[in-house]
Design an enzyme around this catalytic site. Structure first.
Site, PDB file in Angstrom:
ATOM      1  N   GLU A  54       0.771  -1.150  -0.093  1.00  0.00           N
ATOM      2  CA  GLU A  54      -0.086   0.173  -0.170  1.00  0.00           C
ATOM      3  C   GLU A  54       0.832   1.403   0.566  1.00  0.00           C
ATOM      4  O   GLU A  54       0.496   2.224  -0.987  1.00  0.00           O
ATOM      5  CB  GLU A  54      -1.169  -0.091   0.480  1.00  0.00           C
TER       6      GLU A  54
ATOM      7  N   ALA B 233       7.218 -35.938  -8.496  1.00  0.00           N
ATOM      8  CA  ALA B 233       6.756 -36.379  -9.876  1.00  0.00           C
ATOM      9  C   ALA B 233       7.316 -37.931  -9.577  1.00  0.00           C
ATOM     10  O   ALA B 233       7.693 -38.813  -8.981  1.00  0.00           O
ATOM     11  CB  ALA B 233       8.093 -36.237 -10.508  1.00  0.00           C
TER      12      ALA B 233
ATOM     13  N   ARG C   9      10.212 -23.631  -5.073  1.00  0.00           N
ATOM     14  CA  ARG C   9      11.433 -24.306  -3.772  1.00  0.00           C
ATOM     15  C   ARG C   9      11.509 -22.403  -3.785  1.00  0.00           C
ATOM     16  O   ARG C   9      11.877 -21.646  -2.275  1.00  0.00           O
ATOM     17  CB  ARG C   9      12.573 -24.205  -4.905  1.00  0.00           C
TER      18      ARG C   9
ATOM     19  N   ARG D  95      16.818 -22.015  -8.557  1.00  0.00           N
ATOM     20  CA  ARG D  95      17.287 -21.744  -9.872  1.00  0.00           C
ATOM     21  C   ARG D  95      16.353 -20.349 -10.642  1.00  0.00           C
ATOM     22  O   ARG D  95      15.274 -20.953 -10.660  1.00  0.00           O
ATOM     23  CB  ARG D  95      18.148 -22.541 -11.082  1.00  0.00           C
TER      24      ARG D  95
ATOM     25  N   GLY E  96      12.655 -38.176  -0.260  1.00  0.00           N
ATOM     26  CA  GLY E  96      11.652 -39.086  -0.318  1.00  0.00           C
ATOM     27  C   GLY E  96      10.814 -39.944   0.125  1.00  0.00           C
ATOM     28  O   GLY E  96      10.416 -39.122   0.987  1.00  0.00           O
TER      29      GLY E  96
END
Length: 360
Positions: free
Chosen positions: A49, A151, A181, A204, A293
């Site tokens: 703002e 994935a 990330r 990245r 994992g």
């Protein structure tokens, strides 16, 4: 594009830089045109703002302010936004959602009303709440918003039977995962992922260059087995190793190498994740990306600690009874106890399917 939609667009630009403050976008409109706009900057710098008002200058008098979150009304790292809004002469404020922070939570709206401003609420509230979801959970619970990301192949595997996993998902999907990330305060993986993949765990840009701001990287490693030459230690930024049963020699070796070691209670021989989340919250970590994992993801799901899931499904078949799955842990015994996602959304990224959904 509507004015609130523009404010929401700006608020997305604040993701990854505003934490622990909320990602907010603001637009000042005078005589049907935008005369000032902005989004929240890093902690200690201007809120959305204030940037929008500064751009508008004298044109703010009698203008309309659109903001994605109720303006703050308390002194923190910066003065209250409500004071500047009133002093600038804004006549009308449209806000998408109220701020659940106990220091605000309707007080900002009440202050603006008492000063004679017209207030309008609940425009694009669902979209605004999703953008600010990590902040909202953090200020209401004191613990991070937990995102589980993985994935997998079409038959539910995260690697071939040999352990090879590069790459299941497309480059475009991996770029999106890299953006995740960047948007989160911390990334967490289990020691198995470090030993098998040796990841950098850095955020990245699209060109593959490391971003200036990096999330905290956390390794859950009960016995502190992580190698001192692991790639994540060669990158800039902070690394935290959470242990439960590590020997003094191992913890001292990591500490000498400049790694922060956090000793936590043990639960069935593993790091107690609830205790870890509590400490992360105390350290101002508002969001946590769980990348794997399977053992770590399984533990988070078993303990019902996950808030959101982002899953990439790639059109490849791996097969094999020894090929690992993305989520291990104890799992559920009957379908009635399964974790069913709500508010799901499906998007196509190259040839992959990305499903996003909420556990809570």
């Amino acid at each position: 594009m509507g004015y609130m939609q523009r404010a929401l667009e700006l608020s997305r630009e604040a993701l990854g830089i505003s934490s622990p403050n909320p990602p907010v976008g603001a637009v000042v409109v005078k005589d049907g045109r935008i005369v000032g706009e902005g989004h929240t900057l890093p902690q200690g710098q201007a809120h959305a703002e204030i940037i929008a008002l500064s751009q508008a200058g004298e044109l703010a008098r009698g203008a309309v302010l659109y903001t994605t979150l109720e303006p703050c009304c308390h002194f923190g790292k910066t003065p209250p936004c409500t004071r500047d809004i009133i002093q600038a002469g804004i006549a009308q404020v449209h806000m998408a959602i109220t701020d659940p922070n106990p220091l605000v939570n309707g007080k900002g709206m009440a202050e603006l009303k008492s000063a004679g401003l017209d207030i309008y609420l609940d425009e694009c509230s669902e979209e605004a709440s999703e953008i600010a979801e990590a902040y909202i959970k953090f200020v209401t619970t004191g613990t991070p918003f937990v995102v589980a990301k993985f994935a997998m192949s079409l038959d539910g595997k995260i690697a071939a039977s040999s352990g090879d996993s590069k790459w299941i998902s497309s480059e475009e999907s991996r770029c999106y995962a890299g953006e995740l990330r960047y948007r989160n305060d911390a990334i967490i993986v289990g020691i198995g992922t470090i030993l098998s993949d040796d990841p950098r765990l850095t955020a990245r840009d699209e060109a593959g260059n490391s971003r200036i701001k990096q999330p905290l990287r956390i390794v859950v490693d009960s016995s502190a087995r992580v190698p001192l030459d692991a790639q994540l230690f060669q990158e800039s930024g902070f690394v935290l190793v959470a242990t439960a049963n590590a020997t003094k020699d191992r913890t001292e070796a990591l500490s000498t190498a400049g790694v922060q070691v956090l000793s936590l209670p043990s639960e069935n021989g593993l790091v107690e994740l609830r205790a870890l989340l509590k400490i992360l919250g105390e350290r101002g970590i508002t969001s946590l990306l769980v990348e794997g994992g399977g053992t770590l993801l399984g533990s988070f799901f078993d303990l019902r600690l996950v808030d959101k899931v982002v899953a990439f499904v790639s059109p490849v078949i791996l097969g094999g009874i020894d090929s690992p799955s993305p989520v291990a842990g104890q799992g559920v015994a009957v379908m009635a106890d399964s974790i069913r996602l709500k508010r799901t959304r499906v998007e196509i990224i190259n040839d992959d399917v990305m499903m996003t959904g909420y556990v809570r």
